[in-house]
Scaffold this motif. Structure first.
Motif, mmCIF file in Angstrom:
data_model
loop_
_atom_site.group_PDB
_atom_site.id
_atom_site.type_symbol
_atom_site.label_atom_id
_atom_site.label_comp_id
_atom_site.label_asym_id
_atom_site.label_seq_id
_atom_site.Cartn_x
_atom_site.Cartn_y
_atom_site.Cartn_z
ATOM 1 N N VAL A 287 -17.835 -20.711 -34.041
ATOM 2 C CA VAL A 287 -19.085 -20.487 -34.773
ATOM 3 C C VAL A 287 -20.194 -20.262 -33.755
ATOM 4 C CG1 VAL A 287 -18.349 -21.872 -36.743
ATOM 5 C CG2 VAL A 287 -19.614 -22.956 -34.889
ATOM 6 N N GLU A 288 -21.207 -19.569 -34.193
ATOM 7 C CA GLU A 288 -22.344 -19.355 -33.313
ATOM 8 C C GLU A 288 -23.114 -20.660 -33.128
ATOM 9 O OE1 GLU A 288 -25.098 -16.633 -34.964
ATOM 10 O OE2 GLU A 288 -25.373 -17.756 -36.829
ATOM 11 N N ASP A 289 -23.932 -20.696 -32.104
ATOM 12 C CA ASP A 289 -24.679 -21.908 -31.789
ATOM 13 C C ASP A 289 -25.605 -22.247 -32.955
ATOM 14 O OD1 ASP A 289 -25.704 -24.068 -30.549
ATOM 15 O OD2 ASP A 289 -26.953 -22.957 -29.116
ATOM 16 N N PHE A 290 -25.412 -23.468 -33.497
ATOM 17 C CA PHE A 290 -26.179 -23.884 -34.672
ATOM 18 C C PHE A 290 -27.104 -25.050 -34.354
ATOM 19 C CE2 PHE A 290 -22.013 -25.850 -34.555
ATOM 20 C CZ PHE A 290 -22.294 -27.200 -34.675
ATOM 21 N N GLY A 291 -27.384 -25.264 -33.090
ATOM 22 C CA GLY A 291 -28.231 -26.396 -32.725
ATOM 23 C C GLY A 291 -29.648 -26.284 -33.241
ATOM 24 N N SER B 172 -12.055 -32.869 -38.981
ATOM 25 C CA SER B 172 -12.478 -31.736 -38.167
ATOM 26 C C SER B 172 -13.116 -32.245 -36.885
ATOM 27 C CB SER B 172 -13.467 -30.844 -38.925
ATOM 28 O OG SER B 172 -14.597 -31.594 -39.341
ATOM 29 N N MET B 173 -12.940 -31.471 -35.822
ATOM 30 C CA MET B 173 -13.505 -31.816 -34.521
ATOM 31 C C MET B 173 -14.341 -30.662 -34.018
ATOM 32 S SD MET B 173 -11.814 -32.384 -30.808
ATOM 33 C CE MET B 173 -12.258 -30.696 -30.463
ATOM 34 N N PHE B 174 -15.594 -30.947 -33.672
ATOM 35 C CA PHE B 174 -16.511 -29.962 -33.133
ATOM 36 C C PHE B 174 -16.636 -30.188 -31.629
ATOM 37 C CE2 PHE B 174 -17.411 -29.482 -37.486
ATOM 38 C CZ PHE B 174 -18.164 -28.341 -37.694
ATOM 39 N N LEU B 175 -16.523 -29.110 -30.873
ATOM 40 C CA LEU B 175 -16.745 -29.160 -29.435
ATOM 41 C C LEU B 175 -17.908 -28.237 -29.106
ATOM 42 C CD1 LEU B 175 -15.951 -30.111 -26.612
ATOM 43 C CD2 LEU B 175 -14.365 -28.178 -26.474
ATOM 44 N N VAL B 176 -19.022 -28.840 -28.713
ATOM 45 C CA VAL B 176 -20.231 -28.101 -28.365
ATOM 46 C C VAL B 176 -20.676 -28.531 -26.980
ATOM 47 C CG1 VAL B 176 -20.923 -27.824 -30.783
ATOM 48 C CG2 VAL B 176 -21.689 -29.819 -29.491
ATOM 49 N N MET B 177 -21.441 -27.674 -26.334
ATOM 50 C CA MET B 177 -21.905 -27.984 -24.991
ATOM 51 C C MET B 177 -23.116 -28.907 -25.007
ATOM 52 S SD MET B 177 -19.628 -26.465 -23.266
ATOM 53 C CE MET B 177 -20.321 -26.690 -21.639
ATOM 54 N N ASP B 178 -24.009 -28.691 -25.952
ATOM 55 C CA ASP B 178 -25.215 -29.509 -26.064
ATOM 56 C C ASP B 178 -25.356 -29.957 -27.507
ATOM 57 O OD1 ASP B 178 -25.959 -29.196 -23.372
ATOM 58 O OD2 ASP B 178 -26.814 -27.213 -23.825
ATOM 59 N N LEU B 179 -25.823 -31.194 -27.693
ATOM 60 C CA LEU B 179 -26.021 -31.768 -29.019
ATOM 61 C C LEU B 179 -27.508 -32.013 -29.236
ATOM 62 C CD1 LEU B 179 -23.128 -34.356 -29.522
ATOM 63 C CD2 LEU B 179 -23.554 -32.295 -30.843
ATOM 64 N N SER B 180 -28.051 -31.379 -30.262
ATOM 65 C CA SER B 180 -29.440 -31.643 -30.617
ATOM 66 C C SER B 180 -29.515 -32.891 -31.489
ATOM 67 C CB SER B 180 -30.045 -30.440 -31.350
ATOM 68 O OG SER B 180 -29.359 -30.203 -32.571
ATOM 69 N N GLU B 181 -30.673 -33.494 -31.531
ATOM 70 C CA GLU B 181 -30.822 -34.739 -32.281
ATOM 71 C C GLU B 181 -30.607 -34.519 -33.771
ATOM 72 O OE1 GLU B 181 -34.134 -38.318 -32.932
ATOM 73 O OE2 GLU B 181 -34.591 -36.569 -31.687
ATOM 74 N N LEU C 255 -10.302 -27.410 -35.710
ATOM 75 C CA LEU C 255 -11.103 -27.414 -34.500
ATOM 76 C C LEU C 255 -12.174 -26.343 -34.605
ATOM 77 C CD1 LEU C 255 -8.776 -29.177 -33.379
ATOM 78 C CD2 LEU C 255 -9.036 -27.957 -31.215
ATOM 79 N N VAL C 256 -13.400 -26.736 -34.319
ATOM 80 C CA VAL C 256 -14.541 -25.822 -34.386
ATOM 81 C C VAL C 256 -15.179 -25.788 -33.008
ATOM 82 C CG1 VAL C 256 -16.699 -25.258 -35.539
ATOM 83 C CG2 VAL C 256 -14.891 -26.434 -36.800
ATOM 84 N N LEU C 257 -15.292 -24.603 -32.450
ATOM 85 C CA LEU C 257 -15.844 -24.417 -31.118
ATOM 86 C C LEU C 257 -17.038 -23.485 -31.183
ATOM 87 C CD1 LEU C 257 -12.475 -23.688 -29.237
ATOM 88 C CD2 LEU C 257 -13.513 -25.920 -29.652
ATOM 89 N N THR C 258 -17.920 -23.620 -30.222
ATOM 90 C CA THR C 258 -18.966 -22.633 -30.007
ATOM 91 C C THR C 258 -18.506 -21.675 -28.910
ATOM 92 O OG1 THR C 258 -20.088 -24.050 -28.402
ATOM 93 C CG2 THR C 258 -20.735 -24.269 -30.717
ATOM 94 N N GLN C 259 -19.235 -20.577 -28.747
ATOM 95 C CA GLN C 259 -18.833 -19.606 -27.731
ATOM 96 C C GLN C 259 -18.930 -20.204 -26.333
ATOM 97 O OE1 GLN C 259 -17.500 -16.435 -28.157
ATOM 98 N NE2 GLN C 259 -17.167 -16.695 -25.968
ATOM 99 N N ASP C 260 -19.941 -21.023 -26.096
ATOM 100 C CA ASP C 260 -20.049 -21.679 -24.789
ATOM 101 C C ASP C 260 -18.883 -22.645 -24.564
ATOM 102 O OD1 ASP C 260 -22.377 -20.287 -24.374
ATOM 103 O OD2 ASP C 260 -23.679 -21.922 -25.030
#
Length: 299
Positions: free
Chosen positions: A176-180, A206-215, A246-251
């Motif tokens: 998925v695209e960055d949704f932060g 489900s498991m999300f793997l993102v590079m940065d987590l917004s509050e 599994l849900v990943l962002t492009q980063d």
């Protein structure tokens, strides 16, 4: 008129003509020489690590397909993949054990110094202490004591276990695209709606793997019990295997391809860092020795 009936040859391993020729039938020696496993020479072959290339769809925040990307990570061969992943998950789970459980033996329990009743003339079984394991309040026989449950696993093997699990879960992985910045305020209902737009059942794990987590993303997803929000620092083998989706962002895809791909050269980098750390410790020790040899003059 007599008919000739031919009897079928015997299928005994040691007497059948199927396994022996006419010349050596009298010797009755089997054609296969049996040797115990301890005497057999095994041809050691290096572990073949392949790269699993998977095509993953990229979904927008609204659930529309906007492109495709590729996940190219290492994977153990099929005959050893199960063992590698099993060893990795057992290591993770066993190293989480604190090993602080402790019980008192009869020698450590307080009290029990006095003999409870006379040895004879009571008709009862002889007792020397009230802290025997046979009485309430007594010691524990063979109870747990503090111990270290941790086991060691090689760094390359641990990395291969994670990459193999990711490669095996590629069929249930989406990007998925960055949704932060899509969540202006914390709202669990909006996050559940986004899951449904991406084709994910909120009741499934489900498991999300993102590079940065917004509050706002953290606050919007923390009340969903079936969801795990991870970063590269918290990525672990158990959550990968436990997730249905599994849900990943492009980063995150770029990170997995770089960290767990075939061209990763982190082993050499880690060794260099260890050597530098050892050299730094030696320098500090030498400086300390020099300081001890030349102490500062007393005022």
């Amino acid at each position: 008129m007599a008919s000739s009936v031919t009897t079928p040859p015997s299928l005994s391993f040691f007497s059948s003509s199927v396994f022996f020729t006419s010349s050596n039938r009298q010797n009755l020696k089997p054609l296969v020489a049996f040797r115990p496993n301890s005497l057999k020479t095994l041809n050691a072959r290096p572990l073949a690590i392949s790269s699993e290339l998977a095509t993953l769809p990229i979904l927008s925040f609204t659930g529309e397909k906007i492109g495709e990307t590729y996940l190219d990570v290492k994977a153990a061969p099929p005959e050893t993949a199960r063992a590698v992943v099993h060893r990795g998950i057992i290591t993770d789970l066993q190293n989480k054990r604190r090993g602080t459980a402790s019980t008192l033996t009869r020698a450590e329990v307080r009290g029990g110094g006095k003999k409870p009743y006379p040895q004879k003339k009571t008709g009862r079984a002889r007792q020397g202490s009230t802290r025997t394991p046979l009485r309430p309040g007594g010691g524990v026989v063979f109870g747990p004591k503090p111990r270290d449950w941790s086991i060691k696993i090689n760094r390359k093997e641990k990395r291969l276990a994670i990459s193999t699990a990711v490669a095996s879960a590629a069929v249930n992985t989406i990007v998925v695209e960055d949704f932060g910045d899509k969540f202006e305020k914390p709202k669990t209902k909006e996050f559940i709606a986004a899951l449904k737009r991406w084709g994910i059942d909120p009741k499934q794990k489900s498991m999300f793997l993102v590079m940065d987590l917004s509050e706002n993303v953290v606050l919007s997803s923390r009340n969903i019990g079936t969801l795990k929000m991870l970063t590269p620092r918290t990525l672990n083998l158990f959550d990968i295997l436990n997730a249905d989706k599994l849900v990943l962002t492009q980063d995150a895809v770029d990170y997995l391809n770089g960290r767990y791909g075939v061209d990763f050269e982190g082993e050499a980098e880690d060794e260099e860092e260890d050597e530098e750390a050892d050299g730094g410790e030696v320098e500090l020790v030498e400086e300390g020795v020099a300081a001890d040899e030349n102490p500062a003059p007393a005022e």
